[in-house]
Design a protein around this motif. Structure first.
Motif, short mmCIF file in Angstrom:
data_model
loop_
_atom_site.label_atom_id
_atom_site.label_comp_id
_atom_site.label_asym_id
_atom_site.label_seq_id
_atom_site.Cartn_x
_atom_site.Cartn_y
_atom_site.Cartn_z
N GLU A 31 26.82 18.07 40.31
CA GLU A 31 27.34 17.86 38.95
C GLU A 31 28.72 18.48 38.79
OE1 GLU A 31 24.34 18.96 36.07
OE2 GLU A 31 22.94 17.47 36.86
N GLN B 222 15.19 17.82 38.20
CA GLN B 222 15.78 17.21 37.00
C GLN B 222 16.54 18.26 36.20
OE1 GLN B 222 15.71 13.81 36.36
NE2 GLN B 222 14.96 13.94 38.46
N THR B 223 17.70 17.85 35.73
CA THR B 223 18.52 18.70 34.87
C THR B 223 18.72 17.97 33.55
OG1 THR B 223 20.55 17.75 35.77
CG2 THR B 223 19.73 19.76 36.83
N ASN C 258 19.84 11.74 40.61
CA ASN C 258 18.88 12.57 41.34
C ASN C 258 17.45 12.24 40.91
OD1 ASN C 258 18.36 14.51 43.32
ND2 ASN C 258 18.29 16.17 41.83
N GLN D 221 21.92 20.18 43.09
CA GLN D 221 22.21 19.32 41.93
C GLN D 221 23.33 19.92 41.10
OE1 GLN D 221 21.38 16.31 41.41
NE2 GLN D 221 22.20 16.06 39.34
N PHE E 173 25.10 17.81 31.08
CA PHE E 173 26.10 17.29 32.00
C PHE E 173 27.07 16.36 31.27
CE2 PHE E 173 27.21 14.03 35.33
CZ PHE E 173 28.16 14.81 35.97
N GLN E 174 26.54 15.50 30.41
CA GLN E 174 27.41 14.59 29.67
C GLN E 174 28.37 15.36 28.77
OE1 GLN E 174 25.61 11.10 28.09
NE2 GLN E 174 27.50 10.40 27.12
N ARG F 201 20.57 15.81 31.35
CA ARG F 201 21.69 14.88 31.44
C ARG F 201 22.65 15.06 30.27
NH1 ARG F 201 20.94 9.80 32.66
NH2 ARG F 201 22.62 8.95 31.43
N SER G 205 25.73 9.69 34.95
CA SER G 205 24.72 9.60 36.00
C SER G 205 24.54 10.95 36.67
CB SER G 205 25.14 8.57 37.06
OG SER G 205 24.23 8.61 38.14
N VAL G 206 23.30 11.46 36.64
CA VAL G 206 22.99 12.69 37.37
C VAL G 206 22.49 12.34 38.77
CG1 VAL G 206 22.61 14.14 35.35
CG2 VAL G 206 20.71 12.86 36.30
#
Length: 184
Positions: free
Chosen positions: A92, A124-125, A119, A88, A130-131, A127, A116-117
């Motif tokens: 990302e 789970q990470t 997964n 993941q 990541f954003q 989001r 959108s992750v």
């Protein structure tokens, strides 16, 4: 307001003659297919007629160089949903740039962007973390500029949807929820 037929028309007007490439509504998984003996044009195939899927697949096409655009799915690997933490993180890292381009395209089209992750059945990470990375890359692209194809499409979308042009950092006023919480 956001009709997929409009996006297909905008994309085709911008790139069919110059790059022999068309945006195509697909059924299931998105894919990029270079021209071959059966189909004389390159295809950016997006999933299920979804506007957001089309923008995302276009972003990948806009990033791909000329050599990558000669290969199916640009010659990249794709590890499907159900990725472990390491896979993941790799996903990302690869997705930061296309999702930043997608965010720019969304803004130019007046369409809401959602990171959108991708997964749902895996590790789970956060989001929002990541954003934040995607947002940082958006700001870099605005400051440093985008390639000619991306610029062409951003301008075409802005003209069609009558959104502010040029795009500015102020239009991307996003903060990590943790930052907002700390500011209170």
């Amino acid at each position: 307001m956001h009709q997929i037929a409009d996006l297909i028309s905008i994309f085709d007007s911008a790139f069919y003659q110059s790059h022999n490439t068309r945006l195509v509504k697909g059924d299931d998984e998105p894919i990029y297919l270079p021209a071959n003996n059966t189909i004389a044009f390159n295809q950016v195939v997006f999933a299920h007629g979804f506007y957001a899927s089309a923008l995302h697949e276009i972003a990948h096409w806009l990033i791909a160089g000329a050599e990558r655009r000669k290969r199916e799915d640009y010659g990249y690997w794709y590890c499907p949903d159900g990725r472990d933490k390491q896979k993941q993180a790799e996903f990302e890292n690869v997705e930061v740039k296309p999702q930043a381009i997608e965010w720019l395209l969304s803004k130019a089209a007046g369409f809401e962007f959602n990171v959108s992750v991708d997964n749902l059945n895996g590790e789970q990470t956060c989001r929002f973390d990541f954003q934040a990375r995607v947002h940082q890359h958006v700001l870099i692209l605005i400051e440093q500029g985008v390639n000619a194809r991306t610029h062409t499409l951003l301008k075409a979308l802005s003209n069609f949807y009558n959104t502010p042009w040029p795009l500015t950092a102020q239009q991307f006023n996003w903060r990590h929820p943790q930052e907002l919480q700390n500011a209170v």
